[in-house]
Write an enzyme that holds these catalytic residues in place. Structure first.
Site, PDB file in Angstrom:
ATOM      1  N   SER A 118       0.811  -1.207   0.000  1.00  0.00           N
ATOM      2  CA  SER A 118       0.000   0.000   0.000  1.00  0.00           C
ATOM      3  C   SER A 118       0.853   1.270   0.000  1.00  0.00           C
ATOM      4  O   SER A 118       0.385   2.319  -0.376  1.00  0.00           O
ATOM      5  CB  SER A 118      -0.915   0.003   1.222  1.00  0.00           C
ATOM      6  OG  SER A 118      -0.133  -0.039   2.396  1.00  0.00           O
ATOM      7  N   LYS A 156       1.527   7.997   5.483  1.00  0.00           N
ATOM      8  CA  LYS A 156       1.147   8.963   4.449  1.00  0.00           C
ATOM      9  C   LYS A 156       1.801  10.310   4.707  1.00  0.00           C
ATOM     10  O   LYS A 156       2.214  10.609   5.821  1.00  0.00           O
ATOM     11  CB  LYS A 156      -0.377   9.138   4.453  1.00  0.00           C
ATOM     12  CG  LYS A 156      -1.174   7.975   3.850  1.00  0.00           C
ATOM     13  CD  LYS A 156      -1.251   8.103   2.370  1.00  0.00           C
ATOM     14  CE  LYS A 156      -2.129   7.043   1.709  1.00  0.00           C
ATOM     15  NZ  LYS A 156      -2.228   5.773   2.379  1.00  0.00           N
TER      16      LYS A 156
END
Lengths: 197, 197
Positions: A118, A156
DNA sequence: TTTATTGTTCTCCTTTTGTTCTCTGATTTA
DNA sequence: TAAATCAGAGAACAAAAGGAGAACAATAAA
């Protein structure tokens, strides 16, 4: 380390002093320093510490602690595994990883193993190690370990605005995710990354 | 360096002083300085250090430490910068980078700094360091530093077939490049990668 | 050439070190 | 109370490290 006898702990502590000085004492030398009279007695303890992974032996090379026992300042704890959308999975045995000073932050750091693809857009692949500096706030643009709703962890880039926290994927094709600030908790900031091939 | 005898460590330390002064003492000279009376005894130690790769001998030229012995064994030289399609750009001042043992190969290793985004599909970004094990051949599937026509360097997964060498980009959208074997020279195999944030 | 230096190999020896064994006592656990 | 565990002493042994001394070939210097 917790299931050691009192004597064994004492020996480990004593060996730390030797390690600091760069020495690796012999059995009989250790005996004298610990007030023992028989190398056979000490040998039992050393063997126990060896199978516990705290002591390294090489024939004729004396007795030295392993990096794990030393809390070698060159190493950081491997705290767990992180996969996007899941809580951070703790690791039981608490391995320590050598992390070069170039990849370390100023404060308290630890290592996470990345699971899944991811984070691939950030150049972080399955199995990579990320070095994380433990912090509860970040500057805009930093790559953070964030916990969403106290349940999902993710890696992130963060953008904090009044009234909203936006988490960006590296790939601009994916839309950034927008959250209320109280739903997002910063756990740390990524300061380094390592990969074995 | 860690599995040396106390005596051997002492000898290495002593030789460092000679190295700093630019000397390469003879066996008997060293004997005198270390308080030994037989060159035969010392010779055993020197031979052990030679096979350990810490001492270099040249007949009649005395005893001198190797570069490896003089450097911090935790570091590797930063040899240069690699950008796809260009020769490897050497770095003048020869900085050394701390590389954790987990990221090191068995043999001779060095570090390259990656320039440009051409390896981004491999999860290797601009500015990353790759740890390369110096080898002139690779197994299929390994990520190699390859030199094409002695001019262009690149970082790709290699597939060697009879009569052809194929270099794969990680992204299957990009077609693999096919070369005659003699045009491709393997310089090394990537065994690790590091990134600072 | 002779001479001295150097690296090397060999045998013999001592010391150090790691290991195993048995026996004893103390403390804890069932 | 009996059993298990921990800790230690002491003896004995094998292996390794460390060293001495002699001898010899190759090389460099006189």
């Amino acid at each position: 380390m917790s299931s050691l006898t009192a004597r064994q702990k004492q020996i480990v502590e004593h060996l730390k002093e030797h390690a600091a000085a760069g020495h690796a004492p012999s059995l009989r030398q250790l005996c004298a320093e610990l007030g023992l009279r028989s190398p056979g007695s000490l040998h039992k303890h050393i063997r126990a510490l060896t199978v516990a992974g705290l002591v390294e032996r090489a024939p004729g090379r004396g007795i030295r602690l392993t990096a794990a026992a030393l809390h070698d300042p060159d190493t950081l704890p491997l705290l767990g595994r992180i996969a996007a959308g899941r809580p951070i999975e703790a690791i039981g045995d608490q391995r320590r990883i050598h992390v070069p000073p170039e990849l370390r932050g100023k404060g308290d750091c630890y290592v996470l193993e990345v699971r899944g693809d991811s984070m691939i857009e950030e150049g972080i692949l399955d199995g990579d190690w990320v070095v994380v500096e433990h912090r509860d706030h970040a500057r805009n643009g930093e790559l953070v370990v964030a916990l969403i709703d106290d349940a999902e962890a993710t890696l992130k880039r963060i953008e904090q605005r009044p009234g909203a926290v936006i988490l960006h994927a590296a790939n601009p094709a994916y839309p950034p995710l927008r959250y209320e600030p109280r739903r997002v908790r910063v756990q740390g900031v990524v300061v380094g990354q390592m990969r074995r091939y």
